[in-house]
Design an enzyme around this catalytic site. Structure first.
Site, PDB file in Angstrom:
ATOM      1  N   HIS A 164      40.460 -36.657 126.086  1.00 22.38           N
ATOM      2  CA  HIS A 164      40.403 -36.777 124.631  1.00 22.38           C
ATOM      3  C   HIS A 164      39.330 -37.795 124.226  1.00 22.38           C
ATOM      4  O   HIS A 164      38.466 -37.514 123.392  1.00 22.38           O
ATOM      5  CB  HIS A 164      41.784 -37.197 124.107  1.00 22.38           C
ATOM      6  N   GLU A 165      39.392 -38.983 124.829  1.00 21.69           N
ATOM      7  CA  GLU A 165      38.449 -40.046 124.458  1.00 21.69           C
ATOM      8  C   GLU A 165      37.042 -39.738 124.945  1.00 21.69           C
ATOM      9  O   GLU A 165      36.065 -39.984 124.235  1.00 21.69           O
ATOM     10  CB  GLU A 165      38.943 -41.394 124.974  1.00 21.69           C
ATOM     11  N   HIS A 214      35.287 -37.469 122.550  1.00 15.54           N
ATOM     12  CA  HIS A 214      34.716 -38.162 121.390  1.00 15.54           C
ATOM     13  C   HIS A 214      33.332 -38.728 121.726  1.00 15.54           C
ATOM     14  O   HIS A 214      32.383 -38.569 120.948  1.00 15.54           O
ATOM     15  CB  HIS A 214      35.630 -39.305 120.930  1.00 15.54           C
TER      16      HIS A 214
END
Length: 172
Positions: free
Chosen positions: A74-75, A78
């Site tokens: 997820h990170e 980004h």
């Protein structure tokens, strides 16, 4: 709370994700700095311009498998979306595509971890549905008169419930 073996496993996971992205996009990406600091209820946070990921050590300790399968991708998504597209909606189509197409992950935007181990202080408010817990930050915003919160279910304004002290008795 995160030991050296865990840090090594996290580095390996990052190497795997970045190798997948390099293969998919046919280009390399700079590896991120990883920090381990408590950050409220956030499992992880991506600092786009710093190319840095912060992971919550307490939540990591209680949810290791989910960190490797969901939080770290997820990170990383980004960071990679920012490097490829610049500023876009945080969980927009580019991020969703990175999660699903590149990493094969469900593009979930929130975790469902048990927050009990964090021992966060909260304040009880009420609406037509019943009691609602607000964080210290939200409570302070209400107290300063800068914010009001509405119940997401019933739409009524949340009001503070003040615990009443036990009545004193004049018993001898």
């Amino acid at each position: 709370m995160i030991n050296e073996l865990d840090k090594t496993d996290i580095e390996r996971r990052l190497e795997d994700l970045y190798a997948r992205a390099a293969l998919y996009f046919n280009r390399s990406f700079p590896a991120p700095l990883v920090t381990y600091r408590r950050s409220g209820k956030h499992a992880g946070t991506a600092f786009l311009q710093q190319n840095r990921i912060n992971l919550h050590p307490t939540l990591f300790a209680h949810n290791k498998e989910a960190y490797f399968s969901d939080v770290i991708p997820h990170e990383v998504s980004h960071l990679l979306v920012y490097q490829i597209h610049g500023r876009v909606k945080p969980h927009g189509i580019e991020w969703q595509s990175m999660m699903s197409d590149v990493f094969g992950c469900e593009p979930n935007t929130r975790h469902t971890f048990d927050l009990g181990p964090l021992q966060l202080k909260s304040f009880t408010y009420a609406c037509a549905c019943g009691p609602v817990e607000l964080s210290v930050r939200r409570h302070n915003a209400v107290m300063r008169g800068k914010q009001q919160y509405m119940c997401l279910q019933c739409g009524t304004r949340l009001t503070r419930l003040i615990e009443q002290p036990e009545p004193k008795t004049n018993c001898a």
